[in-house]
Motif scaffolding. Structure first.
Motif, PDB file in Angstrom:
ATOM      1  N   THR A  57     -22.328  -2.001  -0.983  1.00  0.00           N
ATOM      2  CA  THR A  57     -23.184  -0.815  -0.987  1.00  0.00           C
ATOM      3  C   THR A  57     -23.977  -0.801  -2.284  1.00  0.00           C
ATOM      4  N   ILE A  58     -25.152  -0.208  -2.221  1.00  0.00           N
ATOM      5  CA  ILE A  58     -26.032  -0.150  -3.390  1.00  0.00           C
ATOM      6  C   ILE A  58     -26.160   1.297  -3.839  1.00  0.00           C
ATOM      7  N   LYS A  59     -25.917   1.521  -5.133  1.00  0.00           N
ATOM      8  CA  LYS A  59     -26.150   2.831  -5.748  1.00  0.00           C
ATOM      9  C   LYS A  59     -27.373   2.688  -6.638  1.00  0.00           C
ATOM     10  N   THR A  60     -28.290   3.664  -6.538  1.00  0.00           N
ATOM     11  CA  THR A  60     -29.512   3.587  -7.348  1.00  0.00           C
ATOM     12  C   THR A  60     -29.760   4.889  -8.093  1.00  0.00           C
ATOM     13  N   ARG A  61     -30.507   4.763  -9.142  1.00  0.00           N
ATOM     14  CA  ARG A  61     -31.027   5.922  -9.860  1.00  0.00           C
ATOM     15  C   ARG A  61     -32.503   5.619 -10.134  1.00  0.00           C
ATOM     16  N   ILE A  62     -33.357   6.202  -9.272  1.00  0.00           N
ATOM     17  CA  ILE A  62     -34.795   5.970  -9.324  1.00  0.00           C
ATOM     18  C   ILE A  62     -35.483   7.325  -9.224  1.00  0.00           C
ATOM     19  N   PRO A  63     -36.418   7.631 -10.135  1.00  0.00           N
ATOM     20  CA  PRO A  63     -37.106   8.922 -10.035  1.00  0.00           C
ATOM     21  C   PRO A  63     -37.915   9.024  -8.742  1.00  0.00           C
ATOM     22  N   ALA A  64     -37.880  10.192  -8.098  1.00  0.00           N
ATOM     23  CA  ALA A  64     -38.636  10.411  -6.864  1.00  0.00           C
ATOM     24  C   ALA A  64     -40.117  10.618  -7.144  1.00  0.00           C
ATOM     25  N   LYS A  65     -40.443  11.124  -8.347  1.00  0.00           N
ATOM     26  CA  LYS A  65     -41.837  11.386  -8.730  1.00  0.00           C
ATOM     27  C   LYS A  65     -42.104  10.829 -10.119  1.00  0.00           C
ATOM     28  N   ALA A  66     -43.353  10.444 -10.341  1.00  0.00           N
ATOM     29  CA  ALA A  66     -43.781   9.967 -11.656  1.00  0.00           C
ATOM     30  C   ALA A  66     -45.278  10.224 -11.797  1.00  0.00           C
ATOM     31  N   LYS A  67     -45.740  10.325 -13.036  1.00  0.00           N
ATOM     32  CA  LYS A  67     -47.175  10.462 -13.299  1.00  0.00           C
ATOM     33  C   LYS A  67     -47.786   9.074 -13.373  1.00  0.00           C
TER      34      LYS A  67
END
Length: 108
Positions: free
Chosen positions: A5-15
């Motif tokens: 399984t893959i766990k991620t931490r990626i922002p949903a929004k960015a400028k």
């Protein structure tokens, strides 16, 4: 071996132009091929041997991994937010299996 399984931490929004940090970890046993089973037979090597990240189909990072990688490898890197779209992480193992995680990132 359990199903990776893959766990991620990626922002949903960015400028637009913002540098974002992308973190991911895959649960994978990373069998080196050096150990033996109860009958003395060598266990087949099975490691994650390649990691690729693409954003809107464009390569962000690609890495070849070797037997020295630990079980449950963790990766962290940075990318510049240019346009909204899917950010895909792909982990390739020795059996030819590919484990993927896709996150939609909105660039404002």
């Amino acid at each position: 071996m359990t199903t990776p399984t893959i766990k991620t931490r990626i922002p949903a929004k960015a400028k637009k132009g913002e540098i974002i940090e992308i973190k991911a970890q895959i649960t994978h046993d990373m069998e080196t091929g050096q150990r033996k089973d109860a009958n003395g037979m060598a266990l087949s090597r099975r490691i994650i041997n390649k990691f690729v990240c693409t954003w809107n189909g464009q390569a962000v990072i690609s890495a070849d991994w070797h037997t020295a990688m630990s079980a449950n490898p963790f990766v962290s890197f940075f990318a510049v937010a240019e346009a909204s779209g899917p950010l895909k992480l792909a982990f390739h193992d020795d059996n030819g299996e590919i484990y993927e995680s896709v996150t939609e990132v909105v660039v404002e």
